[in-house]
Design a protein around this motif. Sequence first.
Motif, PDB file in Angstrom:
ATOM      1  N   GLN A  94       8.542  42.827  42.964  1.00  0.00           N
ATOM      2  CA  GLN A  94       9.554  41.854  43.350  1.00  0.00           C
ATOM      3  C   GLN A  94      10.640  41.746  42.279  1.00  0.00           C
ATOM      4  O   GLN A  94      10.342  41.442  41.119  1.00  0.00           O
ATOM      5  N   PRO A  95      11.910  41.983  42.646  1.00  0.00           N
ATOM      6  CA  PRO A  95      12.983  41.752  41.669  1.00  0.00           C
ATOM      7  C   PRO A  95      13.063  40.266  41.321  1.00  0.00           C
ATOM      8  O   PRO A  95      12.660  39.408  42.104  1.00  0.00           O
ATOM      9  N   ALA A  96      13.589  39.966  40.128  1.00  0.00           N
ATOM     10  CA  ALA A  96      13.638  38.579  39.665  1.00  0.00           C
ATOM     11  C   ALA A  96      14.432  37.689  40.607  1.00  0.00           C
ATOM     12  O   ALA A  96      14.145  36.504  40.754  1.00  0.00           O
ATOM     13  N   ALA A  97      15.440  38.255  41.244  1.00  0.00           N
ATOM     14  CA  ALA A  97      16.306  37.460  42.123  1.00  0.00           C
ATOM     15  C   ALA A  97      15.958  37.649  43.595  1.00  0.00           C
ATOM     16  O   ALA A  97      16.836  37.522  44.462  1.00  0.00           O
ATOM     17  N   ALA A  98      14.711  37.951  43.912  1.00  0.00           N
ATOM     18  CA  ALA A  98      14.315  38.159  45.308  1.00  0.00           C
ATOM     19  C   ALA A  98      14.671  36.933  46.138  1.00  0.00           C
ATOM     20  O   ALA A  98      14.394  35.798  45.736  1.00  0.00           O
ATOM     21  N   PRO A  99      15.294  37.114  47.302  1.00  0.00           N
ATOM     22  CA  PRO A  99      15.731  35.980  48.106  1.00  0.00           C
ATOM     23  C   PRO A  99      14.601  35.347  48.907  1.00  0.00           C
ATOM     24  O   PRO A  99      13.514  35.909  49.053  1.00  0.00           O
ATOM     25  N   VAL A 100      14.882  34.166  49.422  1.00  0.00           N
ATOM     26  CA  VAL A 100      14.033  33.525  50.420  1.00  0.00           C
ATOM     27  C   VAL A 100      14.411  34.098  51.787  1.00  0.00           C
ATOM     28  O   VAL A 100      15.590  34.194  52.117  1.00  0.00           O
ATOM     29  N   TRP A 101      13.414  34.473  52.573  1.00  0.00           N
ATOM     30  CA  TRP A 101      13.650  35.044  53.896  1.00  0.00           C
ATOM     31  C   TRP A 101      13.198  34.088  54.993  1.00  0.00           C
ATOM     32  O   TRP A 101      12.251  33.318  54.812  1.00  0.00           O
ATOM     33  N   THR A 102      13.876  34.150  56.141  1.00  0.00           N
ATOM     34  CA  THR A 102      13.422  33.448  57.333  1.00  0.00           C
ATOM     35  C   THR A 102      13.869  34.226  58.560  1.00  0.00           C
ATOM     36  O   THR A 102      14.643  35.184  58.459  1.00  0.00           O
ATOM     37  N   VAL A 103      13.355  33.835  59.714  1.00  0.00           N
ATOM     38  CA  VAL A 103      13.730  34.430  60.998  1.00  0.00           C
ATOM     39  C   VAL A 103      14.308  33.319  61.864  1.00  0.00           C
ATOM     40  O   VAL A 103      13.659  32.276  62.049  1.00  0.00           O
ATOM     41  N   TYR A 104      15.509  33.539  62.385  1.00  0.00           N
ATOM     42  CA  TYR A 104      16.150  32.538  63.252  1.00  0.00           C
ATOM     43  C   TYR A 104      16.425  33.155  64.617  1.00  0.00           C
ATOM     44  O   TYR A 104      17.120  34.164  64.726  1.00  0.00           O
ATOM     45  N   ASP A 105      15.863  32.515  65.664  1.00  0.00           N
ATOM     46  CA  ASP A 105      16.009  33.041  67.024  1.00  0.00           C
ATOM     47  C   ASP A 105      16.794  32.115  67.935  1.00  0.00           C
ATOM     48  O   ASP A 105      16.840  32.324  69.147  1.00  0.00           O
ATOM     49  N   GLY A 106      17.405  31.075  67.375  1.00  0.00           N
ATOM     50  CA  GLY A 106      18.182  30.150  68.174  1.00  0.00           C
ATOM     51  C   GLY A 106      17.399  28.966  68.703  1.00  0.00           C
ATOM     52  O   GLY A 106      17.983  28.034  69.273  1.00  0.00           O
ATOM     53  N   SER A 107      16.078  28.948  68.535  1.00  0.00           N
ATOM     54  CA  SER A 107      15.240  27.857  69.038  1.00  0.00           C
ATOM     55  C   SER A 107      15.216  26.696  68.047  1.00  0.00           C
ATOM     56  O   SER A 107      15.627  26.832  66.883  1.00  0.00           O
ATOM     57  N   ALA A 108      14.711  25.539  68.522  1.00  0.00           N
ATOM     58  CA  ALA A 108      14.570  24.383  67.638  1.00  0.00           C
ATOM     59  C   ALA A 108      13.594  24.688  66.505  1.00  0.00           C
ATOM     60  O   ALA A 108      13.808  24.284  65.352  1.00  0.00           O
ATOM     61  N   ALA A 109      12.500  25.413  66.835  1.00  0.00           N
ATOM     62  CA  ALA A 109      11.528  25.780  65.798  1.00  0.00           C
ATOM     63  C   ALA A 109      12.155  26.715  64.771  1.00  0.00           C
ATOM     64  O   ALA A 109      11.921  26.598  63.566  1.00  0.00           O
ATOM     65  N   GLY A 110      12.989  27.663  65.256  1.00  0.00           N
ATOM     66  CA  GLY A 110      13.698  28.548  64.337  1.00  0.00           C
ATOM     67  C   GLY A 110      14.668  27.773  63.460  1.00  0.00           C
ATOM     68  O   GLY A 110      14.857  28.103  62.278  1.00  0.00           O
ATOM     69  N   GLY A 111      15.282  26.725  64.004  1.00  0.00           N
ATOM     70  CA  GLY A 111      16.174  25.888  63.215  1.00  0.00           C
ATOM     71  C   GLY A 111      15.438  25.153  62.109  1.00  0.00           C
ATOM     72  O   GLY A 111      15.958  24.993  61.003  1.00  0.00           O
ATOM     73  N   ALA A 112      14.213  24.704  62.399  1.00  0.00           N
ATOM     74  CA  ALA A 112      13.404  24.035  61.380  1.00  0.00           C
ATOM     75  C   ALA A 112      13.054  25.000  60.248  1.00  0.00           C
ATOM     76  O   ALA A 112      13.099  24.643  59.064  1.00  0.00           O
ATOM     77  N   ALA A 113      12.703  26.245  60.610  1.00  0.00           N
ATOM     78  CA  ALA A 113      12.388  27.249  59.591  1.00  0.00           C
ATOM     79  C   ALA A 113      13.618  27.552  58.746  1.00  0.00           C
ATOM     80  O   ALA A 113      13.528  27.688  57.518  1.00  0.00           O
ATOM     81  N   LEU A 114      14.768  27.660  59.377  1.00  0.00           N
ATOM     82  CA  LEU A 114      16.011  27.931  58.644  1.00  0.00           C
ATOM     83  C   LEU A 114      16.328  26.797  57.685  1.00  0.00           C
ATOM     84  O   LEU A 114      16.725  27.031  56.537  1.00  0.00           O
ATOM     85  N   ARG A 115      16.138  25.573  58.138  1.00  0.00           N
ATOM     86  CA  ARG A 115      16.442  24.419  57.291  1.00  0.00           C
ATOM     87  C   ARG A 115      15.565  24.394  56.051  1.00  0.00           C
ATOM     88  O   ARG A 115      16.042  24.138  54.943  1.00  0.00           O
ATOM     89  N   LEU A 116      14.276  24.658  56.226  1.00  0.00           N
ATOM     90  CA  LEU A 116      13.376  24.663  55.075  1.00  0.00           C
ATOM     91  C   LEU A 116      13.690  25.832  54.150  1.00  0.00           C
ATOM     92  O   LEU A 116      13.644  25.692  52.918  1.00  0.00           O
ATOM     93  N   ALA A 117      14.003  26.998  54.722  1.00  0.00           N
ATOM     94  CA  ALA A 117      14.351  28.158  53.895  1.00  0.00           C
ATOM     95  C   ALA A 117      15.592  27.868  53.058  1.00  0.00           C
ATOM     96  O   ALA A 117      15.666  28.253  51.883  1.00  0.00           O
ATOM     97  N   GLU A 118      16.579  27.196  53.649  1.00  0.00           N
ATOM     98  CA  GLU A 118      17.769  26.789  52.893  1.00  0.00           C
ATOM     99  C   GLU A 118      17.387  25.903  51.724  1.00  0.00           C
ATOM    100  O   GLU A 118      17.894  26.061  50.602  1.00  0.00           O
ATOM    101  N   ASP A 119      16.514  24.934  51.987  1.00  0.00           N
ATOM    102  CA  ASP A 119      16.083  23.995  50.949  1.00  0.00           C
ATOM    103  C   ASP A 119      15.390  24.730  49.811  1.00  0.00           C
ATOM    104  O   ASP A 119      15.648  24.470  48.622  1.00  0.00           O
ATOM    105  N   LEU A 120      14.512  25.673  50.143  1.00  0.00           N
ATOM    106  CA  LEU A 120      13.812  26.441  49.111  1.00  0.00           C
ATOM    107  C   LEU A 120      14.782  27.288  48.297  1.00  0.00           C
ATOM    108  O   LEU A 120      14.696  27.336  47.060  1.00  0.00           O
ATOM    109  N   ALA A 121      15.704  27.971  48.981  1.00  0.00           N
ATOM    110  CA  ALA A 121      16.663  28.828  48.278  1.00  0.00           C
ATOM    111  C   ALA A 121      17.544  28.001  47.356  1.00  0.00           C
ATOM    112  O   ALA A 121      17.813  28.394  46.208  1.00  0.00           O
ATOM    113  N   ARG A 122      17.984  26.848  47.833  1.00  0.00           N
ATOM    114  CA  ARG A 122      18.845  25.983  47.019  1.00  0.00           C
ATOM    115  C   ARG A 122      18.076  25.447  45.812  1.00  0.00           C
ATOM    116  O   ARG A 122      18.585  25.413  44.692  1.00  0.00           O
TER     117      ARG A 122
END
Length: 250
Positions: free
Chosen positions: A137-165
């Motif tokens: 793993q490189p030191a700057a490895a990003p946080v990954w998520t999958v977004y499919d347009g669903s409400a559940a995908g939106g929740a995953a995206l929101r948490l991934a944003e929080d972790l990355a930030r």
Amino acid sequence: MAEQDVLQAARIVVALNLLRNESEVLELAAALAARKQVRLLALWVEDANLANLAGLPFAREVCRDSAAERGLDRLRLERALRARAGRIQALLSRLNQRLSIEVGFKAVRGPFMATVFEEAGQVDILCLGHKAGRPFQPAAAPVWTVYDGSAAGGAALRLAEDLARGEGRGLSVALPVAEGGGFQALAAQVLSRCAEGGRVPGLFPVESGDGAQLLRRMRQSGCRVLVLARRGADLVPVLAEQGIYPLILV
């Protein structure tokens, strides 16, 4: 889990067993618990099948370092389980002192994934550690998520944003598309959602349901952690069982 439930999660559960690394995922989950002011629970799952196998005369274990074989001894297995559980509890104690978060430890026995989903409540954020042999793993490895347009995908995206930030990392978003396309529409939704935080994520098309393609994408850039919707994601069973990268399910 809906986006609002991500904000109101009652606790963060980290599921572990003998095969999964505990230190990295517990540190990650503890930092998230501190930001959200929620309880962190380490769920230690003793695999009942492994315990039963240890009682059979033909059962063998192979040393990862030397490749030497020896019998799978029940007493040695029980000692290893107790020692590992003790290390996890010691790490929880250090995290409690350092971050002032509420922590807990629970030991259960059963098949790993089935037991984990049974124990974790629907409003819990569930974390799974990676197994041995993860790619570099490189030191700057990003946080990954999958977004499919669903409400559940939106929740995953929101948490991934929080972790990355929270960790000062990049955010990479895989967009599942079919032969008919759909990438541009999903990309526009992600960019709109991320605009408020001033973040421009990396966007990557993947074939819908193609876990192998997603893994290839993550290997190219590295992956700090993968965030997925727990329900409605056909990738969850395969990626959770493979355990190549730390996984968070919402």
